[in-house]
Scaffold this motif. Structure first.
Motif, PDB file in Angstrom:
ATOM      1  N   ALA A  19       0.839  -1.189   0.000  1.00 39.77           N
ATOM      2  CA  ALA A  19       0.000   0.000   0.000  1.00 39.77           C
ATOM      3  C   ALA A  19       0.876   1.243   0.000  1.00 39.77           C
ATOM      4  CB  ALA A  19      -0.907  -0.002   1.221  1.00 39.77           C
ATOM      5  N   LYS A  37      -6.922   2.838  -4.694  1.00 41.39           N
ATOM      6  CA  LYS A  37      -6.403   2.537  -3.355  1.00 41.39           C
ATOM      7  C   LYS A  37      -4.879   2.600  -3.314  1.00 41.39           C
ATOM      8  CE  LYS A  37     -10.260  -0.482  -2.064  1.00 41.39           C
ATOM      9  NZ  LYS A  37     -10.665  -1.846  -1.621  1.00 41.39           N
ATOM     10  N   THR A  67      -2.714   0.553  -4.272  1.00 45.51           N
ATOM     11  CA  THR A  67      -2.286  -0.729  -3.725  1.00 45.51           C
ATOM     12  C   THR A  67      -1.989  -1.705  -4.859  1.00 45.51           C
ATOM     13  OG1 THR A  67      -3.618  -0.403  -1.736  1.00 45.51           O
ATOM     14  CG2 THR A  67      -2.946  -2.655  -2.246  1.00 45.51           C
TER      15      THR A  67
END
Length: 115
Positions: free
Chosen positions: A23, A75, A77
Motif C-alpha cells: 500500500a 487505493k 495498492t
C-alpha cells in the motif's frame, strides 16, 4: 515523499501459495508503474513483476504462469498472488512505485519456501 508498506510474506512449503500486498501513502499525485522485486541471499535484486497504471503487466520468465500481479489505482495498492512456490523463490520481496521520475521502495517482506 511516498511510503510503501508491504505485507503478506511468510514461510510456506513448496507448492504452496502466498499473497503479497503493498500500500502506498503520502504525497501521491499519480503513480505510474508499480512492481515487485526480490533479493535472495548473496544475489542481486531482480525484477519479479510490474504493472502500469493502465494494467499492462510484465513478468520475469522464472515466475510466468505462477505469479499474478494486480493493482487498484484508487487505493494505490498492488498485490502479487504467488502460486506453486519453489524453494528458489525464497527471498526478500520489495515493492516499488514510480511517480514523476522518482522510484520509491518499501522495506521488504521475507518469503521463505521450504522443500
Amino acid at each position: 515523499q511516498v511510503q510503501l508498506v508491504e505485507s503478506g510474506g511468510g514461510l510456506v512449503q513448496a507448492g504452496g501459495s502466498l499473497r503479497l500486498s503493498c500500500a502506498a501513502s503520502g504525497r501521491i499525485f499519480r503513480i505510474n508503474a508499480m512492481g515487485w522485486y526480490r533479493q535472495a541471499p548473496d544475489k542481486q535484486r531482480e525484477l519479479v513483476a510490474t504493472i502500469t497504471s493502465g494494467g499492462l503487466t510484465n513478468y520475469a520468465d522464472s515466475v510466468k504462469g505462477r505469479f499474478t500481479i494486480s493493482r487498484d489505482n484508487a487505493k494505490n495498492t498492488v498485490w502479487m498472488q504467488m502460486a506453486s512456490l519453489k524453494p528458489e523463490d525464497t527471498a526478500v520481496y520489495y515493492c516499488n512505485a514510480d511517480q514523476w521520475g522518482y522510484t520509491y521502495w518499501g522495506q521488504g517482506t521475507q518469503v521463505t519456501v521450504s522443500s
